[in-house]
Design an enzyme around this catalytic site. Structure first.
Site, PDB file in Angstrom:
ATOM      1  N   ASP A  36     -18.345  40.974 -20.542  1.00 41.47           N
ATOM      2  CA  ASP A  36     -17.078  40.242 -20.641  1.00 41.47           C
ATOM      3  C   ASP A  36     -16.046  40.782 -19.648  1.00 41.47           C
ATOM      4  O   ASP A  36     -15.299  40.018 -19.046  1.00 41.47           O
ATOM      5  CB  ASP A  36     -16.492  40.371 -22.054  1.00 41.47           C
ATOM      6  CG  ASP A  36     -17.198  39.449 -23.034  1.00 41.47           C
ATOM      7  OD1 ASP A  36     -18.176  38.767 -22.624  1.00 41.47           O
ATOM      8  OD2 ASP A  36     -16.799  39.413 -24.209  1.00 41.47           O
ATOM      9  N   TYR A  39     -16.612  39.368 -16.332  1.00 42.40           N
ATOM     10  CA  TYR A  39     -16.227  37.957 -16.339  1.00 42.40           C
ATOM     11  C   TYR A  39     -14.704  37.841 -16.193  1.00 42.40           C
ATOM     12  O   TYR A  39     -14.197  37.092 -15.361  1.00 42.40           O
ATOM     13  CB  TYR A  39     -16.701  37.277 -17.639  1.00 42.40           C
ATOM     14  CG  TYR A  39     -16.332  35.824 -17.700  1.00 42.40           C
ATOM     15  CD1 TYR A  39     -17.164  34.858 -17.150  1.00 42.40           C
ATOM     16  CD2 TYR A  39     -15.125  35.420 -18.273  1.00 42.40           C
ATOM     17  CE1 TYR A  39     -16.807  33.514 -17.167  1.00 42.40           C
ATOM     18  CE2 TYR A  39     -14.758  34.089 -18.295  1.00 42.40           C
ATOM     19  CZ  TYR A  39     -15.603  33.140 -17.753  1.00 42.40           C
ATOM     20  OH  TYR A  39     -15.241  31.819 -17.769  1.00 42.40           O
ATOM     21  N   ASP A  40     -13.993  38.613 -17.023  1.00 42.00           N
ATOM     22  CA  ASP A  40     -12.524  38.550 -16.993  1.00 42.00           C
ATOM     23  C   ASP A  40     -11.975  38.941 -15.619  1.00 42.00           C
ATOM     24  O   ASP A  40     -11.031  38.348 -15.109  1.00 42.00           O
ATOM     25  CB  ASP A  40     -11.922  39.477 -18.058  1.00 42.00           C
ATOM     26  CG  ASP A  40     -12.197  38.952 -19.473  1.00 42.00           C
ATOM     27  OD1 ASP A  40     -12.499  37.763 -19.615  1.00 42.00           O
ATOM     28  OD2 ASP A  40     -12.135  39.758 -20.422  1.00 42.00           O
ATOM     29  N   LEU A  86      -6.889  31.156 -26.200  1.00 41.44           N
ATOM     30  CA  LEU A  86      -5.655  31.944 -26.164  1.00 41.44           C
ATOM     31  C   LEU A  86      -5.486  32.560 -24.788  1.00 41.44           C
ATOM     32  O   LEU A  86      -6.465  32.979 -24.166  1.00 41.44           O
ATOM     33  CB  LEU A  86      -5.728  33.084 -27.186  1.00 41.44           C
ATOM     34  CG  LEU A  86      -5.777  32.713 -28.664  1.00 41.44           C
ATOM     35  CD1 LEU A  86      -6.065  33.945 -29.503  1.00 41.44           C
ATOM     36  CD2 LEU A  86      -4.454  32.092 -29.086  1.00 41.44           C
ATOM     37  N   LYS A 125      -8.072  40.403 -33.635  1.00 43.16           N
ATOM     38  CA  LYS A 125      -8.838  39.333 -32.982  1.00 43.16           C
ATOM     39  C   LYS A 125     -10.310  39.531 -33.333  1.00 43.16           C
ATOM     40  O   LYS A 125     -10.952  40.443 -32.841  1.00 43.16           O
ATOM     41  CB  LYS A 125      -8.614  39.370 -31.476  1.00 43.16           C
ATOM     42  CG  LYS A 125      -9.248  38.195 -30.769  1.00 43.16           C
ATOM     43  CD  LYS A 125      -8.789  38.134 -29.327  1.00 43.16           C
ATOM     44  CE  LYS A 125      -9.409  36.954 -28.621  1.00 43.16           C
ATOM     45  NZ  LYS A 125     -10.860  37.025 -28.533  1.00 43.16           N
ATOM     46  N   GLU A 183     -12.334  32.074 -37.968  1.00 41.81           N
ATOM     47  CA  GLU A 183     -13.408  32.651 -37.155  1.00 41.81           C
ATOM     48  C   GLU A 183     -14.639  32.912 -38.002  1.00 41.81           C
ATOM     49  O   GLU A 183     -14.568  33.621 -39.010  1.00 41.81           O
ATOM     50  CB  GLU A 183     -12.883  33.974 -36.571  1.00 41.81           C
ATOM     51  CG  GLU A 183     -13.608  34.451 -35.353  1.00 41.81           C
ATOM     52  CD  GLU A 183     -13.195  33.722 -34.074  1.00 41.81           C
ATOM     53  OE1 GLU A 183     -12.402  32.760 -34.143  1.00 41.81           O
ATOM     54  OE2 GLU A 183     -13.702  34.099 -33.012  1.00 41.81           O
ATOM     55  N   LYS A 298       1.229  36.460 -32.644  1.00 43.52           N
ATOM     56  CA  LYS A 298       1.704  35.083 -32.810  1.00 43.52           C
ATOM     57  C   LYS A 298       3.187  35.099 -33.156  1.00 43.52           C
ATOM     58  O   LYS A 298       3.676  36.053 -33.758  1.00 43.52           O
ATOM     59  CB  LYS A 298       0.949  34.387 -33.950  1.00 43.52           C
ATOM     60  CG  LYS A 298      -0.536  34.246 -33.685  1.00 43.52           C
ATOM     61  CD  LYS A 298      -1.282  33.617 -34.842  1.00 43.52           C
ATOM     62  CE  LYS A 298      -2.776  33.626 -34.558  1.00 43.52           C
ATOM     63  NZ  LYS A 298      -3.596  33.249 -35.695  1.00 43.52           N
TER      64      LYS A 298
END
Ligand code: NAD
Length: 339
Positions: A36, A39-40, A86, A125, A183, A298
């Site tokens: 990941d 990828y990021d 997000l 998360k 989730e 949030k």
């Protein structure tokens, strides 16, 4: 406008190709081909080059899409409210920039803002796969995957095998229509067990609990889904009638309705408390029975969420603050991709 050199043009093409390949392997095949963190990193490099040279943005660039298209074996369902991804923040600067962008939008609003509620809520998360659940008169009638954010796959039969998802809401007078999002995930223990079993049977191993959860949800055989023991944390509640004031209240109500809600949520009046929360979970998250890869910050008052709204891809009222990758981002999985 500055013209990009041919090296830059080639780099953009290459990044685009690699990200397409990786995202197909990740979302459609549930079998990632790179870490990941890589990828990021590649995604950000492409984003930066496209910011510097907007003339290089193509409509099919990986930065222009919300998620992968739904698989064809399931019926496609259009989400009433888009189920977007997000925005990510990887450091304090990016978190502060998000806050400032939000403040700018709110300042241009003329409405009076009720400031008595804490401004932020932090949630862990959970590293799983997003689901949207529709209840009519208190009964679960539909479960859908996120898909590309606009259209998802209808997987109601599979969703019904998840024990922590109530088939009937625990409410005396349920509203005619309720949508719950959250989730679906696998505990680390179950994930390990599944992979041990797959190894024994000579099958390919799942790269991480998230891919295992996503792959499981899209099994055509619900018996296999049941045997994998998925779990579910609810985090969003859409109600047509009942007026809720805050995300905190929404989570409390979800719990009363019979959902499992992650207990590690916290109200934060300012970004200082948000950062403390993020830091306090950085190492202790290793002791949790499920995987988390960051914190979702949030805006707590729902009236402010409404004022902030959405960009083309993300809600402006939330951001994912990611933990740094545990391994150095050098390892590629399964196949070698030239970067
Ligand atoms: P994301 O993982 O950055 O965050 C969005 C998701 O977080 C939501 O859709 C929801 O499912 C989830 N979530 C968990 N807890 C939540 C909570 N409390 N509140 C709200 N949402 C919560 O976004 P994404 O678009 O799903 O995935 C992008 C990430 O996937 C990238 O950052 C990358 O690391 C990874 N990826 C990796 C590869 C690869 O090849 N390794 C390819 C594509 C994507």
């Amino acid at each position: 406008m500055e013209q990009p050199t041919s090296d830059i043009q080639q780099r953009v093409q290459k990044l685009s190709q690699q990200l397409h390949l990786a995202s197909y392997a990740y979302y459609v095949l549930d079998a990632p081909i790179m870490e990941d963190a890589i990828y990021d990193q590649l995604y950000r490099e492409l984003q930066q080059l496209e910011t510097d040279y907007p003339q290089l943005i193509t409509p099919d660039s990986p930065t222009q899409r919300v998620g992968e298209k739904p698989a064809t074996q399931f019926t496609s369902v259009r989400h009433n409210i888009p189920l977007y991804s997000l925005e990510n923040a990887f450091n304090t600067q990016e978190l502060k920039a998000w806050e400032q962008r939000g403040q700018k939008v709110l300042k241009t609003e003329e409405k009076e803002i009720n400031s008595s509620e804490p401004l932020y809520i932090c949630e862990l998360k959970i590293d799983g796969s997003a689901l949207a659940l529709t209840y009519e008169n208190g009964i679960l009638v539909r479960g859908t995957t996120r898909g590309d954010g606009v259209t998802g796959e209808e997987i109601t039969q599979n969703v019904k095998t998840i024990r922590s998802i109530p088939l009937r809401l625990k409410l005396e007078n349920p509203p005619p229509k309720v949508e719950v999002r959250g989730e679906a995930f696998l505990s680390v223990n179950i994930f390990d067990k599944i992979n041990q079993e797959r190894q024994k049977n000579g099958e390919s191993l799942f790269a991480n609990p998230r891919n295992a959860a996503a792959g499981t949800l899209r099994q055509l055989d619900s018996k296999i889904v049941r045997s994998r023991q998925l779990d579910f944390f609810a985090y969003t509640l859409h109600l047509e009638e009942l007026a809720l004031k805050t995300q905190w209240d929404a989570l409390e109500l979800l719990q009363e309705m019979g959902f499992k809600v992650n207990p590690n949520r916290q109200l934060c009046p300012s970004l200082t408390e948000v950062q403390n929360y993020f830091q306090s979970w950085e190492s202790s998250r290793q002791n949790l029975p499920y995987m988390t890869d960051g914190v979702v910050v949030k805006i707590n008052p729902l009236s402010r969420q409404e004022q902030l709204g959405f960009t083309q891809k993300f809600p402006r009222w939330a951001i994912a603050l990611k933990y740094p990758a545990e391994e150095a981002p050098t390892k590629l999985l399964a196949v070698t991709v030239q970067v």
